[in-house]
Design a protein around this motif. Structure first.
Motif, mmCIF file in Angstrom:
data_model
loop_
_atom_site.group_PDB
_atom_site.id
_atom_site.type_symbol
_atom_site.label_atom_id
_atom_site.label_comp_id
_atom_site.label_asym_id
_atom_site.label_seq_id
_atom_site.Cartn_x
_atom_site.Cartn_y
_atom_site.Cartn_z
ATOM 1 N N SER A 33 0.826 -1.204 0.000
ATOM 2 C CA SER A 33 0.000 0.000 0.000
ATOM 3 C C SER A 33 0.861 1.256 0.000
ATOM 4 C CB SER A 33 -0.922 0.007 1.230
ATOM 5 O OG SER A 33 -0.157 -0.120 2.421
ATOM 6 N N THR A 65 -8.494 -2.780 -4.984
ATOM 7 C CA THR A 65 -8.768 -3.968 -4.162
ATOM 8 C C THR A 65 -10.256 -4.166 -3.910
ATOM 9 O OG1 THR A 65 -8.421 -2.681 -2.127
ATOM 10 C CG2 THR A 65 -6.534 -3.877 -3.029
ATOM 11 N N ARG A 75 -2.935 -8.926 5.154
ATOM 12 C CA ARG A 75 -1.793 -8.141 5.624
ATOM 13 C C ARG A 75 -0.703 -9.062 6.142
ATOM 14 N NH1 ARG A 75 -1.119 -3.956 10.493
ATOM 15 N NH2 ARG A 75 -2.030 -5.693 11.641
ATOM 16 N N GLY A 105 3.535 -1.851 4.726
ATOM 17 C CA GLY A 105 2.180 -1.997 4.221
ATOM 18 C C GLY A 105 2.047 -3.131 3.232
ATOM 19 N N TYR A 107 0.958 -6.691 1.673
ATOM 20 C CA TYR A 107 -0.182 -7.616 1.665
ATOM 21 C C TYR A 107 0.158 -8.795 0.752
ATOM 22 C CZ TYR A 107 -3.068 -4.121 4.005
ATOM 23 O OH TYR A 107 -3.586 -3.237 4.923
ATOM 24 N N HIS A 201 -1.445 9.997 -4.019
ATOM 25 C CA HIS A 201 -0.312 9.245 -3.484
ATOM 26 C C HIS A 201 1.012 9.892 -3.887
ATOM 27 C CE1 HIS A 201 -1.891 5.535 -1.545
ATOM 28 N NE2 HIS A 201 -2.988 5.879 -2.208
ATOM 29 N N LEU A 249 -7.425 3.152 3.721
ATOM 30 C CA LEU A 249 -6.024 3.376 4.070
ATOM 31 C C LEU A 249 -5.695 2.750 5.416
ATOM 32 C CD1 LEU A 249 -5.668 7.124 3.072
ATOM 33 C CD2 LEU A 249 -4.890 5.144 1.792
ATOM 34 N N LEU A 258 1.294 6.996 4.054
ATOM 35 C CA LEU A 258 -0.158 6.822 3.970
ATOM 36 C C LEU A 258 -0.897 7.810 4.864
ATOM 37 C CD1 LEU A 258 -0.832 2.999 3.640
ATOM 38 C CD2 LEU A 258 -0.550 4.750 1.891
#
Length: 276
Positions: A33, A65, A75, A105, A107, A201, A249, A258
């Protein structure tokens, strides 16, 4: 049974420590992320003597996602917490994630995913053409081919430099305009639906809220949604999917990149609400 859990724990530890790049039995796929982490991986792949991939052959995949079944992505820290008792190295990794700042972050999904129509592809060379990435954030390094690149440690250094605890040094309006111009050059090649979230971002990489001079913050005239000039512009209506609460987030002190995304999204939403 216990033996099966031990095997899973060992495989998980090996994957998360990037030891399984060519292991056919490793069916984990890592996602992040953190745009910062992904960008530094581009540096790592391009500059590593083991990889040495050309920039034009590296692509950054951004996925939505919400278009996948719940549970598709787990995660890494949640999986570590489940299996840490079955592998000492995995337990050590938990410590690195939670107490040493080595949390990115990450996953995991398993097997192949059908991502067509659910993603935006950004060619890596677009980020570096015309020095765009370093125009957004000069803390990003110039390419050096005479030393082995770093990945995780480089991310930690960049976090300290870009989002220091005391706040970023304020930038001039001219500096902000130049950095946002570089972002506009990147996102102009994207599909419309992806422009806003990806722009946010990238804008987060400019620095903390303190980096923005007061005269260039929260400038939201009623025009087409885009990145340009001083700040992120948007029209009179903010779609629900861009409200901070719906961005999904992961807010953590370990992920300042983030946190900044959330702040910018909050500013956009507040500005849009005030125009209603």
């Amino acid at each position: 049974d216990r033996n099966k859990k031990i095997k899973v724990a060992q495989k998980l530890n090996s994957h998360l420590r990037w030891k399984c790049t060519y292991d056919p039995e490793d069916n984990f796929v890592s996602w992040t992320s953190s745009l910062l982490f992904a960008i530094q991986y581009i540096y790592y792949r391009h500059l590593s003597r083991k990889d040495n991939s050309a920039l034009e052959k590296i692509q950054l995949y951004v996925i939505d996602t919400t278009m996948f079944l719940q549970g598709t992505f787990m995660r890494d820290l949640d999986l570590i917490n489940i299996f840490r008792d079955y592998d000492g190295d995995l337990e050590n990794l938990q410590g690195l994630r939670t107490t040493r700042g080595y949390y990115f972050g990450e996953y995991l999904s398993q097997g192949s995913l059908k991502i067509e129509g659910k993603c935006q592809v950004i060619p890596a060379d677009i980020l570096f053409d015309h020095d765009r990435l370093r125009r957004i954030q000069p803390e990003f390094a110039e390419f050096r081919y005479d030393i082995e690149p770093e990945w995780a440690n480089a991310v930690l250094r960049l976090r300290r430099a870009i989002w220091p605890p005391e706040g970023s040094a304020p930038l001039s309006v001219t500096e902000i305009r130049g950095r946002l111009q570089a972002i506009e050059e990147i996102v102009q090649v994207l599909e419309d639906d992806w422009t806003i979230p990806i722009s946010i971002h990238f804008a987060a990489l400019i620095g903390s809220r303190a980096a923005f001079p007061s005269e260039s913050i929260r400038v939201f005239p009623p025009c087409e949604m885009k990145i340009t000039d001083q700040i992120i512009f948007l029209g009179p209506e903010v779609p629900n999917e861009y409200r901070p609460v719906d961005l999904g987030l992961e807010l953590s002190d370990a992920l300042p990149e983030l946190q900044r995304v959330y702040e910018i999204a909050s500013d956009i939403n507040a500005a849009g609400t005030s125009q209603d």
